[in-house]
Write a protein that holds these residues in place. Structure first.
Motif, PDB file in Angstrom:
ATOM      1  N   LEU A 303       0.811  -1.212   0.000  1.00 14.73           N
ATOM      2  CA  LEU A 303       0.000   0.000   0.000  1.00 14.73           C
ATOM      3  C   LEU A 303       0.845   1.264   0.000  1.00 14.73           C
ATOM      4  O   LEU A 303       0.460   2.276  -0.586  1.00 14.73           O
ATOM      5  CB  LEU A 303      -0.945  -0.016   1.200  1.00 14.73           C
ATOM      6  N   ASP A 304       1.997   1.227   0.646  1.00 18.45           N
ATOM      7  CA  ASP A 304       2.883   2.392   0.601  1.00 18.45           C
ATOM      8  C   ASP A 304       3.337   2.668  -0.826  1.00 18.45           C
ATOM      9  O   ASP A 304       3.394   3.822  -1.259  1.00 18.45           O
ATOM     10  CB  ASP A 304       4.095   2.180   1.512  1.00 18.45           C
ATOM     11  N   GLY A 305       3.682   1.615  -1.555  1.00 19.48           N
ATOM     12  CA  GLY A 305       4.083   1.789  -2.946  1.00 19.48           C
ATOM     13  C   GLY A 305       2.933   2.298  -3.803  1.00 19.48           C
ATOM     14  O   GLY A 305       3.118   3.185  -4.650  1.00 19.48           O
ATOM     15  N   ALA A 306       1.741   1.738  -3.587  1.00 19.21           N
ATOM     16  CA  ALA A 306       0.577   2.200  -4.344  1.00 19.21           C
ATOM     17  C   ALA A 306       0.294   3.663  -4.056  1.00 19.21           C
ATOM     18  O   ALA A 306      -0.038   4.441  -4.959  1.00 19.21           O
ATOM     19  CB  ALA A 306      -0.636   1.340  -3.994  1.00 19.21           C
ATOM     20  N   ALA A 307       0.433   4.062  -2.792  1.00 21.81           N
ATOM     21  CA  ALA A 307       0.208   5.464  -2.426  1.00 21.81           C
ATOM     22  C   ALA A 307       1.225   6.373  -3.098  1.00 21.81           C
ATOM     23  O   ALA A 307       0.901   7.498  -3.501  1.00 21.81           O
ATOM     24  CB  ALA A 307       0.259   5.624  -0.911  1.00 21.81           C
ATOM     25  N   ALA A 308       2.463   5.901  -3.250  1.00 14.63           N
ATOM     26  CA  ALA A 308       3.492   6.698  -3.933  1.00 14.63           C
ATOM     27  C   ALA A 308       3.099   6.952  -5.382  1.00 14.63           C
ATOM     28  O   ALA A 308       3.283   8.065  -5.903  1.00 14.63           O
ATOM     29  CB  ALA A 308       4.842   5.996  -3.859  1.00 14.63           C
ATOM     30  N   THR A 309       2.555   5.941  -6.052  1.00 16.44           N
ATOM     31  CA  THR A 309       2.076   6.130  -7.419  1.00 16.44           C
ATOM     32  C   THR A 309       0.882   7.076  -7.445  1.00 16.44           C
ATOM     33  O   THR A 309       0.787   7.950  -8.321  1.00 16.44           O
ATOM     34  CB  THR A 309       1.696   4.776  -8.041  1.00 16.44           C
ATOM     35  N   MET A 310      -0.015   6.939  -6.496  1.00 16.07           N
ATOM     36  CA  MET A 310      -1.198   7.804  -6.456  1.00 16.07           C
ATOM     37  C   MET A 310      -0.824   9.253  -6.159  1.00 16.07           C
ATOM     38  O   MET A 310      -1.501  10.176  -6.615  1.00 16.07           O
ATOM     39  CB  MET A 310      -2.203   7.263  -5.445  1.00 16.07           C
ATOM     40  N   ARG A 311       0.281   9.467  -5.453  1.00 18.63           N
ATOM     41  CA  ARG A 311       0.730  10.844  -5.228  1.00 18.63           C
ATOM     42  C   ARG A 311       1.205  11.490  -6.529  1.00 18.63           C
ATOM     43  O   ARG A 311       1.093  12.716  -6.693  1.00 18.63           O
ATOM     44  CB  ARG A 311       1.821  10.881  -4.166  1.00 18.63           C
ATOM     45  N   LEU A 312       1.730  10.678  -7.462  1.00 18.74           N
ATOM     46  CA  LEU A 312       2.057  11.223  -8.780  1.00 18.74           C
ATOM     47  C   LEU A 312       0.777  11.691  -9.480  1.00 18.74           C
ATOM     48  O   LEU A 312       0.755  12.771 -10.092  1.00 18.74           O
ATOM     49  CB  LEU A 312       2.765  10.180  -9.642  1.00 18.74           C
TER      50      LEU A 312
END
Length: 323
Positions: A303-312
């Motif tokens: 989820l941390d990685g997914a959130a990093a993509t969603m911040r883009l």
């Protein structure tokens, strides 16, 4: 020999069918139950794939099947709500993307998973394309071996989902998270973490933008560019520029590479990406490793990685101006 891993599926739509095809072809895993808001669909899917239990809801699924893990395969608009409830069972989770329709929803789930100690994985299946792996290897085998630039086109054809009644207004308003993160995630997959990002974005028809252009510098030193024109006919593509070699994926499931003699060769996918939906076998294998060995190996992400993509995606939306 280890006992089969028992998986409970939450959701009975198209994506659940794709996962069931992979489960059926993967040794050491089995689907033991399906829960869905639409019981009729769950019953039909269970009968087709020989799944023994159809439950009325997630609580009943857990109680009746005692699964080793749950797979959350619901619509984008329901993903945050259902995943939040699933975390309370403290079972390992496979979570289809996106884990919500905002960065805040994804970060909230990541925080809860960390507090409860729930092992989990978010499904970005394109990270597991065999042709992507081979394309990276081709770049690494030429010249200095470094990726110079990654260029991505992520055109969304938004007029098609807007005509489809299955998508809610919230999903359409959050389409850059619901679907645009497929291609945005490939920036991080190929280039690594983003150091700087300069964005120009416009709205022609969509309130949250439909014309995006971004220039990126990665921590690796590589450069990147991302463009998306949601109301112009086009598809998704990725181009990798290396030292003396260019690798192109257009559509994403077809790869070619060209050297300095301008000879172009095809990149052939592995058999597993022909037999079932591309990337799904590698994705399932990564989830099995998480369940059996307790580690989440790259290119899988949580989820941390997914959130990093969603911040883009959030940065693209924040830059939107009227045309």
């Amino acid at each position: 020999m280890s006992d089969p891993l028992r998986l409970g599926l939450v959701g009975a739509g198209f994506i659940a069918r794709q996962h069931l095809e992979v489960i059926a072809a993967t040794p050491g895993v089995e689907a033991v139950g399906i829960a869905s808001r639409t019981r009729e669909k769950a019953v039909a899917l269970a009968a087709e794939f020989g799944v023994p239990t159809v439950a009325d809801d997630m609580a009943a699924l857990v109680a009746e099947t005692t699964p080793d893990a749950l797979m959350i395969l619901v619509s984008a608009g329901k993903m945050h709500e259902v995943t939040d409830a699933a975390l309370d069972f403290r079972l390992p989770l496979f979570i289809e993307k996106p884990p919500g329709l905002s960065v805040e929803e994804a970060e909230a789930l990541a925080g809860k998973a960390a507090r409860l100690g729930v092992p989990h994985m978010v499904g970005f299946n394109r990270r597991f394309y065999s042709i992507f792996r081979k394309g990276i290897e081709i770049v690494a085998s030429h010249g200095c071996g470094k990726l110079m630039t990654v260029a991505i086109e992520g055109h969304e054809r938004i007029w098609k989902p807007k005509k489809n009644p299955q998508f809610t207004s919230a999903e359409l308003d959050g389409w850059i998270y619901a679907n645009g993160t497929h291609t945005l995630d490939l920036l991080r997959f190929f280039g690594g973490e983003v150091a700087t990002m300069s964005v120009a974005a416009r709205r022609v028809h969509e309130a949250n933008g439909d014309q995006f252009a971004a220039l990126v510098e990665f921590e690796s030193g590589a450069l990147g560019q991302y463009t998306a024109n949601w109301h112009s006919p086009g598809g998704w593509s990725v181009t990798l520029y290396g030292d003396g070699v260019t690798v192109k994926f257009q559509p994403l499931e077809k790869g070619t590479w060209t050297d300095t003699s301008f000879t172009t060769r095809d990149i052939e996918p592995d058999a597993e990406d022909i037999a079932v939906k591309p990337g799904f076998t590698g994705q399932m294998n990564a989830f099995v490793t998480l369940l059996r060995e307790g580690r989440l190996d790259p290119p899988a992400q949580d989820l941390d990685g997914a959130a990093a993509t969603m911040r883009l995606a959030q940065r693209l939306v924040a830059a939107v101006k009227p045309r």
